[in-house]
Design a protein around this motif. Structure first.
Motif, mmCIF file in Angstrom:
data_model
loop_
_atom_site.group_PDB
_atom_site.id
_atom_site.type_symbol
_atom_site.label_atom_id
_atom_site.label_comp_id
_atom_site.label_asym_id
_atom_site.label_seq_id
_atom_site.Cartn_x
_atom_site.Cartn_y
_atom_site.Cartn_z
ATOM 1 N N CYS A 64 0.881 -1.290 0.058
ATOM 2 C CA CYS A 64 -0.238 -0.058 0.131
ATOM 3 C C CYS A 64 0.991 1.152 0.015
ATOM 4 O O CYS A 64 0.488 2.389 -0.682
ATOM 5 N N HIS A 93 -4.472 -5.784 2.313
ATOM 6 C CA HIS A 93 -5.265 -5.048 1.235
ATOM 7 C C HIS A 93 -4.436 -5.196 -0.266
ATOM 8 O O HIS A 93 -4.466 -4.477 -1.134
ATOM 9 N N CYS A 103 -2.946 1.726 6.129
ATOM 10 C CA CYS A 103 -2.251 0.288 6.177
ATOM 11 C C CYS A 103 -1.291 0.113 7.147
ATOM 12 O O CYS A 103 -1.370 -0.952 7.841
HETATM 13 ZN ZN LIG Z 1 -2.060 -2.510 3.135
#
Ligand SMILES: [Zn+2]
Length: 248
Positions: A64, A93, A103
């Protein structure tokens, strides 16, 4: 100044080592903002970080954080190149990346079980991180890397543990066995002493008990109405029984 900075860092590090089980190699979770500022200030993270923390380090980031740098455009290409060299730790994610700050926060869960240091210049992220106990924060200020002093939540947790409010199950068991052992020892000592005293005590006590028993029992029966009734009933039954026996 440099020596003072190092001394403070050493003290903070030992706080995390002792209270939160941080061990080498230290896991440093880095985001794009930290890389960008390091680049601007010509700080070689890979060289400086182990020197400053006086130990082996593992530099890492998340997918991320990389995606976010990509999306921010050409200005941050340099930072992205640096960040790409670090280990990419798995986050939740993979299919749909989230902002780096979100994140990294999720990587620490609620207790920072993987013992991450977090290196960031993102103020929003650091305020979030300070709420999680046991998260060492690194940031760049005046051309140098700084390890932030322990957050209030870290200090609170340590204090609570010292007061015995937060004790691990293993520690609790140890405490219980220790208490039991001490209790057994104390009881044994008391028993030994009591045995010696026994011949002196029993005579007066037994005399008192006998007197009390004889005294209160008859007045109690007279005062309580329920008992009077039961008495009379018993008497009636006895009379009836006697009469039955007498008739035939
Ligand atoms: Zn992430």
């Amino acid at each position: 100044m440099k020596i003072k900075r190092q001394k403070i860092a050493k003290k903070t590090l030992s706080f995390y080592k002792y209270n939160f089980n941080f061990r080498e190699p230290f896991q440093i979770l880095i985001d794009g903002t930290f890389c960008q500022v390091a680049l601007k200030n010509k700080i070689q993270i890979k060289e400086q970080m182990p020197k400053y923390l006086m130990g082996e380090v593992q530099l890492c980031t998340t997918n991320c954080a990389l995606k976010e740098l990509e999306s921010l455009g050409k200005e941050l290409v340099g930072a992205k190149i640096i960040l790409q060299r670090y280990q990419v730790r798995k986050c939740h994610h993979l299919k749909s990346p989230v902002p780096a700050s979100e994140c990294l926060l999720s990587m620490l869960e609620t207790t920072n079980p993987h013992h991450y240091f977090v290196a960031t210049q993102d103020f929003k992220l650091t305020t979030g991180l300070k709420k999680i106990p046991g998260v060492p924060l690194l940031y760049i200020i005046l051309n140098t890397i700084v390890l932030d002093k322990p957050s209030q939540s870290s200090l609170d947790q340590v204090q609570a543990a010292q007061l015995g409010e937060l004790v691990s199950p293993a520690q609790q068991q140890n405490l219980h066995t220790m208490k039991e052992e001490q209790g057994i020892i104390k009881n044994a000592d008391r028993r030994g002493k009591k045995r010696k005293r026994k011949p002196h005590n029993p005579n007066p006590l037994s005399c008192l008990k006998k007197k009390k028993k004889k005294g209160p029992t008859p007045p109690l029966k007279k005062i309580e109405p329920g008992q009077k009734r039961s008495r009379s009933r018993h008497k009636k039954h006895k009379i009836q029984g006697e009469s039955h026996v007498a008739l035939p």
